[in-house]
Design an enzyme around this catalytic site. Structure first.
Site, PDB file in Angstrom:
ATOM      1  N   ASN A 206       0.851  -1.197   0.000  1.00 26.08           N
ATOM      2  CA  ASN A 206       0.000   0.000   0.000  1.00 26.08           C
ATOM      3  C   ASN A 206       0.883   1.243   0.000  1.00 26.08           C
ATOM      4  O   ASN A 206       2.112   1.126  -0.063  1.00 26.08           O
ATOM      5  CB  ASN A 206      -0.940  -0.033   1.217  1.00 26.08           C
ATOM      6  CG  ASN A 206      -0.162  -0.124   2.498  1.00 26.08           C
ATOM      7  OD1 ASN A 206       0.592   0.782   2.829  1.00 26.08           O
ATOM      8  ND2 ASN A 206      -0.297  -1.235   3.220  1.00 26.08           N
ATOM      9  N   ASP A 275      -4.360  -6.640   4.983  1.00 25.87           N
ATOM     10  CA  ASP A 275      -5.360  -7.532   5.563  1.00 25.87           C
ATOM     11  C   ASP A 275      -5.297  -8.924   4.934  1.00 25.87           C
ATOM     12  O   ASP A 275      -5.704  -9.902   5.545  1.00 25.87           O
ATOM     13  CB  ASP A 275      -6.759  -6.943   5.352  1.00 25.87           C
ATOM     14  CG  ASP A 275      -6.976  -5.727   6.246  1.00 25.87           C
ATOM     15  OD1 ASP A 275      -6.591  -5.792   7.429  1.00 25.87           O
ATOM     16  OD2 ASP A 275      -7.499  -4.700   5.767  1.00 25.87           O
ATOM     17  N   LYS A 285       9.297 -16.937 -10.645  1.00 24.28           N
ATOM     18  CA  LYS A 285       8.511 -15.852 -11.247  1.00 24.28           C
ATOM     19  C   LYS A 285       7.362 -16.430 -12.080  1.00 24.28           C
ATOM     20  O   LYS A 285       7.589 -17.309 -12.923  1.00 24.28           O
ATOM     21  CB  LYS A 285       9.438 -15.006 -12.134  1.00 24.28           C
ATOM     22  CG  LYS A 285       8.768 -13.816 -12.729  1.00 24.28           C
ATOM     23  CD  LYS A 285       9.726 -13.030 -13.616  1.00 24.28           C
ATOM     24  CE  LYS A 285       8.937 -11.990 -14.387  1.00 24.28           C
ATOM     25  NZ  LYS A 285       9.756 -11.354 -15.411  1.00 24.28           N
ATOM     26  N   PHE A 319      -4.705   3.252  14.710  1.00 21.01           N
ATOM     27  CA  PHE A 319      -5.016   4.275  13.719  1.00 21.01           C
ATOM     28  C   PHE A 319      -6.152   3.731  12.850  1.00 21.01           C
ATOM     29  O   PHE A 319      -6.279   2.524  12.685  1.00 21.01           O
ATOM     30  CB  PHE A 319      -3.801   4.561  12.830  1.00 21.01           C
ATOM     31  CG  PHE A 319      -2.944   5.684  13.339  1.00 21.01           C
ATOM     32  CD1 PHE A 319      -2.115   5.506  14.427  1.00 21.01           C
ATOM     33  CD2 PHE A 319      -2.971   6.936  12.721  1.00 21.01           C
ATOM     34  CE1 PHE A 319      -1.326   6.540  14.904  1.00 21.01           C
ATOM     35  CE2 PHE A 319      -2.184   7.979  13.177  1.00 21.01           C
ATOM     36  CZ  PHE A 319      -1.360   7.781  14.273  1.00 21.01           C
ATOM     37  N   LYS A 333     -13.877   0.455  15.233  1.00 20.17           N
ATOM     38  CA  LYS A 333     -12.583  -0.221  15.464  1.00 20.17           C
ATOM     39  C   LYS A 333     -12.140  -0.045  16.915  1.00 20.17           C
ATOM     40  O   LYS A 333     -11.579  -0.958  17.524  1.00 20.17           O
ATOM     41  CB  LYS A 333     -11.517   0.326  14.508  1.00 20.17           C
ATOM     42  CG  LYS A 333     -11.723  -0.153  13.077  1.00 20.17           C
ATOM     43  CD  LYS A 333     -10.766   0.495  12.085  1.00 20.17           C
ATOM     44  CE  LYS A 333     -11.161   0.075  10.658  1.00 20.17           C
ATOM     45  NZ  LYS A 333     -10.459   0.776   9.611  1.00 20.17           N
ATOM     46  N   LYS A 337     -11.745  -3.598  18.800  1.00 18.77           N
ATOM     47  CA  LYS A 337     -10.363  -4.040  19.038  1.00 18.77           C
ATOM     48  C   LYS A 337      -9.898  -3.708  20.467  1.00 18.77           C
ATOM     49  O   LYS A 337      -8.725  -3.821  20.786  1.00 18.77           O
ATOM     50  CB  LYS A 337      -9.435  -3.426  17.996  1.00 18.77           C
ATOM     51  CG  LYS A 337      -9.851  -3.784  16.558  1.00 18.77           C
ATOM     52  CD  LYS A 337      -8.764  -3.438  15.538  1.00 18.77           C
ATOM     53  CE  LYS A 337      -9.281  -3.611  14.114  1.00 18.77           C
ATOM     54  NZ  LYS A 337      -8.212  -3.626  13.102  1.00 18.77           N
TER      55      LYS A 337
END
Ligand code: PMT
Length: 398
Positions: A206, A275, A285, A319, A333, A337
């Site tokens: 990301n 995730d 490859k 975060f 969250k 959590k």
């Protein structure tokens, strides 16, 4: 901001002193430079005078430059909050270690009560020389600080440990002079992206740059905390005084967090953890074909949720990177959590989130508190989050 003396001695790395003086000035510090005679063979006083905006001191016996000071080297020594010797040659280290004071810089170092840090730079064999090492040992034992040299290409054409630390690392030293209000607290902070391998040449990841997590680690360390930074791959320098644990995948991050969370007082999860990961990682490859390709993914562990289930006395801060319904998603969250705080950022906003130098977060607490921070640099955002954590920690202890 601090009064800093940059003492420049005669080595090729002296040109980097100019960069350091410029950086310290930009950070708002008042900088005065003292140059040895040998240093002036490498760069000129005019360069440092222009960059610092202050007169440069080069000679014990020149006429007084500052009429407020009766004796110049004593005046400078008292004025300083911190003295940085950049670069520190073998000769200068030997001089100070043996109590010699025969020029303006060495007399000033002898006379100051401010912390003094040396940034050695020299040929690697010189650096390993037993007399140099003995002098460094004496200085360390006497309370002088060091920003150690690193491995790299040296001016003499060889490579080894002797290259001066980066000017950013040297400048970081000054920041450790800040009030140590987090002293005694142990932080585990995660940062950056994770990479989930598809085959030996490809991975899923990301846009996290690590800037937010590194800012938290840097500011916590400046404020005296013991910091373990568990980071996915980034291009950022390890903040001064931080213990760095590099990882690549979410699973590696999970294992590193599990290994360190027991000893922590505070855990901050600013990493952008994947995730999902590819269900199988091809050993070779993957060759393209004419058709489309389907990649099967499986769930990674939710590290933060695991921490929420296993925490005892640790303060847990997550975060939330959201593009819509920021408050609602973040509060979900926070509860699911079992967090103490969640810092919600809208990562679709122009000034906020991935890769930016600024962020805008709202900090929600399990105690019902909400602190909406304005757009701030990531370092300033980090400090505001740390302030809130400290406040909560004090409440817990009371
Ligand atoms: O690195 P920068 O470029 O500076 O960008 C900063 C940032 C946008 C990455 C940072 O501010 C941020 O928002 N980090 C959290 C990113 C994220 O993964 O958010 P999330 O909403 O998907 O996850 C919520 C929380 O669960 C996070 O604390 C995350 O670390 C944690 N998580 C998520 C998935 C997972 N498998 N394990 C986790 O622990």
């Amino acid at each position: 901001m601090a009064n800093i003396i940059v003492g420049v001695t005669g080595g090729i790395a002296a040109y980097k002193a100019a960069e350091l003086v410029s950086l310290l000035g930009k950070q708002g510090h008042d900088v005065r430079c003292i140059m040895t005679e040998a240093a002036q063979q490498f760069i000129t006083p005019l360069t440092l005078q222009t960059l610092s905006g202050n007169p440069v001191y080069t000679n014990m016996f020149q006429l007084q430059q500052n009429p407020e000071w009766k004796v110049e080297h004593i005046g400078l020594a008292h004025w300083a909050d911190c003295v940085l010797i950049v670069p520190a040659t073998a000769d200068f280290l030997g001089k100070v270690a043996n109590g010699l004071a025969d020029d303006l810089l060495s007399t000033c170092v002898m006379a100051t009560e401010a912390p003094v840090y040396f940034a050695p730079a020299m040929n690697d064999k010189m650096y390993q020389n037993p007399f140099v090492q003995r002098n460094i040992q004496i200085l360390r034992e006497s309370g002088y600080g060091f920003v150690d040299p690193v491995e790299g290409n040296l001016a003499c054409g060889t490579s080894g440990k002797g290259k001066m630390a980066s000017v950013e690392q040297i400048a970081d030293v000054v920041n450790t002079l800040r009030p140590q209000d987090l002293a005694g607290m142990r932080f585990v902070i995660t940062a950056g992206p994770t990479r989930e391998s598809i085959d030996p040449v490809r991975f899923l990841t990301n846009h996290s740059s690590g800037k937010m997590g590194y800012a938290l680690a840097r500011q916590a360390a400046y404020r005296g905390a013991d910091v373990v930074l568990i980071s996915g791959p980034t291009h950022l320098a390890v903040p001064f005084g931080v213990t760095m644990i590099p990882v690549t995948s979410a699973q590696q991050m999970f294992e590193a967090v599990q290994a360190h969370f027991q000893d922590a007082d505070v855990i901050i999860k600013s990493a952008a953890v994947a995730d999902y990961r590819p269900k199988t990682v091809a050993a070779q490859k993957i060759k393209k074909t004419d058709g489309d390709m389907v990649l099967e993914l499986e769930r990674n562990a939710d590290i933060l949720a695991w921490l929420g289930e296993h925490k005892t006395t640790q303060l847990l801060v997550g975060f939330a990177a959201e593009t819509n319904d920021v408050a609602e998603n973040a509060l979900g969250k926070l509860a699911r959590k079992h967090l103490d705080f969640i810092a919600a950022n809208d990562v679709s906003a122009a000034h906020s989130g991935f890769g930016k130098d600024t962020n805008q977060v709202t900090l929600y607490g399990a105690d019902g508190s909400t602190v909406a921070l304005p757009i701030l640099s990531k370092d300033e955002t980090a400090n505001r989050i740390l302030d809130k954590i400290l406040e909560k920690r004090k409440e817990q202890i009371i």
